[in-house]
Design a protein around this motif. Structure first.
Motif, PDB file in Angstrom:
ATOM      1  N   ILE A 153     -68.683 -15.065 -36.961  1.00 15.81           N
ATOM      2  CA  ILE A 153     -69.774 -14.209 -36.655  1.00 15.81           C
ATOM      3  C   ILE A 153     -69.663 -13.508 -35.403  1.00 15.81           C
ATOM      4  O   ILE A 153     -68.653 -13.711 -34.648  1.00 15.81           O
ATOM      5  N   ARG A 154     -70.235 -12.295 -35.277  1.00 16.33           N
ATOM      6  CA  ARG A 154     -70.320 -11.352 -34.001  1.00 16.33           C
ATOM      7  C   ARG A 154     -71.340 -11.807 -33.267  1.00 16.33           C
ATOM      8  O   ARG A 154     -72.387 -11.704 -33.721  1.00 16.33           O
ATOM      9  N   VAL A 155     -71.069 -12.002 -31.843  1.00 15.46           N
ATOM     10  CA  VAL A 155     -72.330 -12.084 -30.819  1.00 15.46           C
ATOM     11  C   VAL A 155     -72.332 -10.964 -29.880  1.00 15.46           C
ATOM     12  O   VAL A 155     -71.120 -10.920 -29.068  1.00 15.46           O
ATOM     13  N   LYS A 156     -73.200 -10.187 -29.635  1.00 16.36           N
ATOM     14  CA  LYS A 156     -73.014  -8.915 -28.709  1.00 16.36           C
ATOM     15  C   LYS A 156     -74.614  -8.970 -28.047  1.00 16.36           C
ATOM     16  O   LYS A 156     -75.611  -9.364 -28.768  1.00 16.36           O
ATOM     17  N   PRO A 157     -74.644  -8.487 -26.948  1.00 17.52           N
ATOM     18  CA  PRO A 157     -76.112  -8.315 -26.119  1.00 17.52           C
ATOM     19  C   PRO A 157     -76.940  -7.505 -26.979  1.00 17.52           C
ATOM     20  O   PRO A 157     -76.409  -6.694 -27.431  1.00 17.52           O
ATOM     21  N   CYS A 158     -78.178  -7.903 -27.038  1.00 15.09           N
ATOM     22  CA  CYS A 158     -79.048  -7.122 -27.886  1.00 15.09           C
ATOM     23  C   CYS A 158     -79.343  -5.768 -27.359  1.00 15.09           C
ATOM     24  O   CYS A 158     -79.410  -5.852 -25.938  1.00 15.09           O
ATOM     25  N   GLY A 159     -79.575  -4.540 -27.968  1.00 20.78           N
ATOM     26  CA  GLY A 159     -79.792  -3.220 -27.458  1.00 20.78           C
ATOM     27  C   GLY A 159     -78.665  -2.445 -27.075  1.00 20.78           C
ATOM     28  O   GLY A 159     -78.688  -1.303 -26.770  1.00 20.78           O
ATOM     29  N   GLU A 160     -77.212  -3.168 -27.264  1.00 19.63           N
ATOM     30  CA  GLU A 160     -76.219  -2.280 -26.866  1.00 19.63           C
ATOM     31  C   GLU A 160     -75.727  -1.539 -28.022  1.00 19.63           C
ATOM     32  O   GLU A 160     -75.725  -2.090 -29.308  1.00 19.63           O
ATOM     33  N   LYS A 161     -75.367  -0.262 -27.731  1.00 18.15           N
ATOM     34  CA  LYS A 161     -75.289   0.661 -28.891  1.00 18.15           C
ATOM     35  C   LYS A 161     -73.745   0.608 -29.207  1.00 18.15           C
ATOM     36  O   LYS A 161     -72.876   0.507 -28.365  1.00 18.15           O
ATOM     37  N   GLN A 162     -73.426   0.305 -30.550  1.00 19.61           N
ATOM     38  CA  GLN A 162     -72.207   0.096 -30.893  1.00 19.61           C
ATOM     39  C   GLN A 162     -71.535   1.407 -31.173  1.00 19.61           C
ATOM     40  O   GLN A 162     -71.999   2.150 -31.928  1.00 19.61           O
ATOM     41  N   LYS A 163     -70.396   1.727 -30.711  1.00 17.14           N
ATOM     42  CA  LYS A 163     -69.511   2.820 -30.807  1.00 17.14           C
ATOM     43  C   LYS A 163     -68.688   2.698 -31.989  1.00 17.14           C
ATOM     44  O   LYS A 163     -68.022   1.780 -32.192  1.00 17.14           O
ATOM     45  N   ALA A 164     -68.436   3.803 -32.651  1.00 19.35           N
ATOM     46  CA  ALA A 164     -67.756   4.029 -33.910  1.00 19.35           C
ATOM     47  C   ALA A 164     -66.320   3.872 -33.340  1.00 19.35           C
ATOM     48  O   ALA A 164     -65.805   4.485 -32.234  1.00 19.35           O
ATOM     49  N   PRO A 165     -65.305   3.435 -33.918  1.00 15.88           N
ATOM     50  CA  PRO A 165     -63.955   3.170 -33.680  1.00 15.88           C
ATOM     51  C   PRO A 165     -63.235   4.718 -33.742  1.00 15.88           C
ATOM     52  O   PRO A 165     -63.485   5.324 -34.963  1.00 15.88           O
ATOM     53  N   GLN A 166     -62.632   5.106 -32.760  1.00 12.16           N
ATOM     54  CA  GLN A 166     -61.824   6.389 -32.624  1.00 12.16           C
ATOM     55  C   GLN A 166     -60.600   6.091 -33.242  1.00 12.16           C
ATOM     56  O   GLN A 166     -60.031   5.313 -33.152  1.00 12.16           O
ATOM     57  N   LYS A 167     -60.306   7.290 -34.010  1.00 13.99           N
ATOM     58  CA  LYS A 167     -59.054   7.405 -34.804  1.00 13.99           C
ATOM     59  C   LYS A 167     -57.835   7.825 -33.527  1.00 13.99           C
ATOM     60  O   LYS A 167     -57.824   8.574 -32.938  1.00 13.99           O
ATOM     61  N   SER A 168     -56.687   6.746 -33.880  1.00 16.29           N
ATOM     62  CA  SER A 168     -55.667   7.165 -32.906  1.00 16.29           C
ATOM     63  C   SER A 168     -54.829   8.261 -33.678  1.00 16.29           C
ATOM     64  O   SER A 168     -54.858   8.721 -34.819  1.00 16.29           O
TER      65      SER A 168
END
Length: 335
Positions: free
Chosen positions: A266-281
């Motif tokens: 499972i993924r556990v993250k703080p609530c309300g944190e905006k998840q950024k899309a992974p940037q392409k290398s």
């Protein structure tokens, strides 16, 4: 002599009568013509008045329609405001009860909340019917629920708002083995504390609320568990939230990231944190290898960083330049 004079005496009155008849007939004709002319004039005036009234109606019709539309829109706006106010007041008096067992009945639910105040109505939600032809209401009445369904939700409407607030004491109570209920106010204005909450991802679709509660009970006191589910099937959508009593439990819960719960990491993250899309290398770019620039781009441009082709300066010719020809007029003036 008498016989000869008698017809002469009788002729004038007959002629006078004929003349009078002719005169009367002419006068009657004139009167008839005048009357017909007057009737025509009256008809024309009536037509003109009718046309004027029609034009006035046409000119006034858009204004009337606008006024009617404005009045209707105002009425609908007032009705909508009244409905919103009524809905808000009802929501404040309504309590959401989640994670109830399927075997729960109306009498059991009434006995659970009867001590806090007078109950206005009860209704069950999130039921999965055993057959597609059955509606949720019929399934609740006939107790024909899908065998895989393990829990239901309900709404309890009190007559007073203070009674609904008192009923929040039942939050987290275990009413059956493995069923800790979640009790919350159904109002949309009820604030959710993100500082005491944690977002969960990659959850199993058939996970239960109590499994999540047990997994995170090591971190601290769990106030509520909410797993977002599909309305039709009742299955989870793979994510949810956990609300703790203290913010210290959030820091401990974040350490359980990538932990295994019901066979999933499972993924556990703080609530309300905006998840950024992974940037392409740059290595993952779709451009061909030949056209990819090998030299790194510097942020600040300078004269030395230019790597393009430089222009070759033209070679100066060694031939002496001829003196410029001066025109005669200018030469004479200069002298």
């Amino acid at each position: 002599s008498e016989d000869q004079n008698s017809p002469v005496i009788q002729e004038p009155p007959v002629k006078a009568k004929k003349a009078r008849k002719k005169e009367l007939s002419k006068a009657e004709k004139n009167l008839g013509n005048r009357e017909s002319a007057l009737e025509k004039a009256d008809e024309e005036e009536e037509q003109k008045l009718f046309q004027k009234k029609a034009k006035q109606k046409k000119g006034a019709s858009p204004a009337i329609t606008k006024s009617v539309a404005n009045s209707a829109s105002r009425a609908t706006a007032k009705q909508q405001k009244e409905k919103k106010e009524d809905d808000e007041t009802v929501d404040r008096r309504t309590v959401f009860v989640g994670n109830l067992p399927v075997s729960c009945t109306v009498q059991m639910l009434k006995s659970l909340f009867r001590g806090y105040g007078q109950i206005q109505s009860l209704r069950f939600r999130s039921l999965v019917p055993a057959e597609d032809t059955l509606s949720k209401k019929l399934a609740a009445i006939k107790h024909k629920v899908h065998p895989n369904a393990k829990f239901v939700n309900a709404y309890v409407v009190f007559k007073k708002e203070c009674d609904a607030i008192k009923a929040l004491k039942e939050n987290g109570k275990e009413i059956a083995s493995g069923f800790h209920i979640r009790v919350d106010i159904a109002s949309k204005n009820s604030s959710h504390d993100n500082k005491r909450s944690v977002f969960l991802g990659n959850l199993s679709y058939d996970i239960s609320d109590d499994a999540v509660r047990e997994h995170f009970s090591v971190c601290g006191g769990v106030v509520a568990v909410r797993i977002v589910r599909d309305r039709k099937t009742g299955l989870g959508k793979g994510f949810g939230y956990v609300l703790f009593e203290n913010t210290d439990a959030v820091h401990l819960a974040l350490k359980l990231n990538d932990s295994v719960l019901v066979g999933r990491k499972i993924r556990v993250k703080p609530c309300g944190e905006k998840q950024k899309a992974p940037q392409k290398s740059p290595a993952q770019s779709h451009a061909p290898r030949d056209k990819v620039a090998t030299t790194p781009k510097s942020k600040k441009c300078s004269n030395s960083s230019f790597t393009g082709e430089k222009a070759n300066p033209l070679k100066k010719s060694t031939k002496p330049k001829r003196p410029k020809a001066v025109p005669r007029n200018k030469a004479g003036k200069s002298k």
